[in-house]
Design a protein around this motif. Structure first.
Motif, PDB file in Angstrom:
ATOM      1  N   THR A  35      20.768  40.054  10.596  1.00 32.35           N
ATOM      2  CA  THR A  35      20.042  40.178  11.859  1.00 32.35           C
ATOM      3  C   THR A  35      19.318  41.518  11.887  1.00 32.35           C
ATOM      4  O   THR A  35      19.752  42.491  11.257  1.00 32.35           O
ATOM      5  N   ARG A  51      17.086  43.976  14.915  1.00 31.58           N
ATOM      6  CA  ARG A  51      16.745  44.109  16.328  1.00 31.58           C
ATOM      7  C   ARG A  51      15.937  45.375  16.529  1.00 31.58           C
ATOM      8  O   ARG A  51      16.373  46.463  16.145  1.00 31.58           O
ATOM      9  N   GLU A  52      14.783  45.219  17.173  1.00 36.86           N
ATOM     10  CA  GLU A  52      13.918  46.359  17.469  1.00 36.86           C
ATOM     11  C   GLU A  52      14.262  46.929  18.841  1.00 36.86           C
ATOM     12  O   GLU A  52      14.579  46.170  19.763  1.00 36.86           O
ATOM     13  N   SER A  53      14.163  48.233  18.969  1.00 37.97           N
ATOM     14  CA  SER A  53      14.366  48.869  20.270  1.00 37.97           C
ATOM     15  C   SER A  53      13.415  50.052  20.404  1.00 37.97           C
ATOM     16  O   SER A  53      13.013  50.671  19.408  1.00 37.97           O
ATOM     17  N   CYS A  98      14.767  50.089  14.355  1.00 41.00           N
ATOM     18  CA  CYS A  98      15.214  48.778  13.890  1.00 41.00           C
ATOM     19  C   CYS A  98      16.674  48.917  13.469  1.00 41.00           C
ATOM     20  O   CYS A  98      16.984  49.668  12.535  1.00 41.00           O
ATOM     21  N   THR A  99      17.550  48.210  14.164  1.00 47.60           N
ATOM     22  CA  THR A  99      18.970  48.210  13.820  1.00 47.60           C
ATOM     23  C   THR A  99      19.293  46.877  13.179  1.00 47.60           C
ATOM     24  O   THR A  99      19.012  45.817  13.750  1.00 47.60           O
ATOM     25  N   TYR A 132       7.383  44.249  15.178  1.00 42.84           N
ATOM     26  CA  TYR A 132       8.502  43.584  14.509  1.00 42.84           C
ATOM     27  C   TYR A 132       9.009  44.444  13.350  1.00 42.84           C
ATOM     28  O   TYR A 132       8.218  45.098  12.663  1.00 42.84           O
ATOM     29  N   GLY A 160      13.161  40.575  13.096  1.00 41.05           N
ATOM     30  CA  GLY A 160      13.674  40.779  14.435  1.00 41.05           C
ATOM     31  C   GLY A 160      12.878  39.945  15.426  1.00 41.05           C
ATOM     32  O   GLY A 160      11.880  39.306  15.070  1.00 41.05           O
ATOM     33  N   GLN A 161      13.298  39.951  16.673  1.00 47.14           N
ATOM     34  CA  GLN A 161      12.612  39.146  17.693  1.00 47.14           C
ATOM     35  C   GLN A 161      11.347  39.827  18.205  1.00 47.14           C
ATOM     36  O   GLN A 161      10.525  39.203  18.866  1.00 47.14           O
ATOM     37  N   THR A 179       9.466  43.660  19.755  1.00 46.71           N
ATOM     38  CA  THR A 179       9.484  44.394  21.014  1.00 46.71           C
ATOM     39  C   THR A 179       8.040  44.679  21.425  1.00 46.71           C
ATOM     40  O   THR A 179       7.244  45.189  20.624  1.00 46.71           O
TER      41      THR A 179
END
Lengths: 106, 121
Positions: B3, B5-7, B22-23, B96, B112-113, B115
């Motif tokens: 997985t 995930r961007e933040s 990006c984690t 992304y 990732g989805q 941001t």
């Protein structure tokens, strides 16, 4: 930079028909080309890499072909879930580059 | 499973610096052949590749944006960070992060989805 040109910009097809999408590179990228599918509000999904190798879980109706500067993505017997935007991407040269996309619509 | 995930901030002002993280999980950037990239997509437009960092800490950048971009990694935290300076409204896009790995032919097999970052005063 290598320019990736996709055609057509929009492809109108009926469910059950075949769709043929083209991608042309401004110089040879060997077979270092991938195809992605993107649906609205979603991240792209890898379909094909190395021009013709299907990614994990990709249905058999998807196939890729080509080399050097001319590539094709073929979708046999389009299903409702296949209506989306498709992008090609070269990873033979830096920087990597994407095409502008082909929208497959009903 | 893999997985990403961007933040980061949803809104930045023009001229500010954007920092995105990006984690990821399910793989290590210490592994031979592993890479993470940043790719963006303005609303209604095509994907644009921005930057990549690999397992050897080699870095690659978009030709047009390389003076504004810095990519880095923290393998202990499983994170990749992108900094983009001098933000402008044309930089409004969904950003992304994606994994690139040699067993997938060096293509992007996990994303990732995304941001959405809006640049506005």
């Amino acid at each position: 930079d290598i320019v990736m040109t996709q055609s057509p910009a929009t492809l109108s097809v009926s469910p059950g028909e075949r769709a043929t999408l083209s991608c042309r590179a401004s110089q040879s990228v060997a077979r270092n080309l991938a195809w992605y599918q993107q649906k609205p509000g979603q991240a792209p999904r890898l379909l094909i890499y190395d021009a013709s190798t299907k990614a994990t879980g990709i249905p058999a109706r998807f196939s890729g072909s080509g080399s050097a500067t001319e590539f094709t993505l073929t979708i046999l017997s389009l299903q409702s879930e296949d209506f989306a935007v498709y992008y090609c991407q070269q990873y033979n040269n830096w920087p990597q580059t994407f095409g502008q996309g082909t929208k497959v619509e009903i | 499973q893999v997985t990403l995930r961007e933040s980061g901030p949803a809104l930045v002002k023009p001229t500010q610096t954007l920092t995105l993280t990006c984690t990821f999980s399910g793989f290590s950037l210490n592994t031979n052949g592993m890479c993470v990239s940043w790719i963006r997509q303005p609303p209604g437009k095509a994907l644009e590749w921005l930057a990549l960092i690999d397992w050897e800490d080699d870095k690659y950048y978009s030709t047009s944006l390389k003076t504004r971009l810095t990519i880095s990694k923290d393998t202990s935290k499983n994170q990749v960070v992108l900094r983009m300076t001098h933000m402008d409204p044309v930089d409004t896009a969904t950003y992304y992060c994606a994994r690139r790995e040699k067993s997938s032919g060096w293509s992007y097999d996990f994303w990732g989805q995304g941001t959405l970052v809006t640049v506005s005063s």
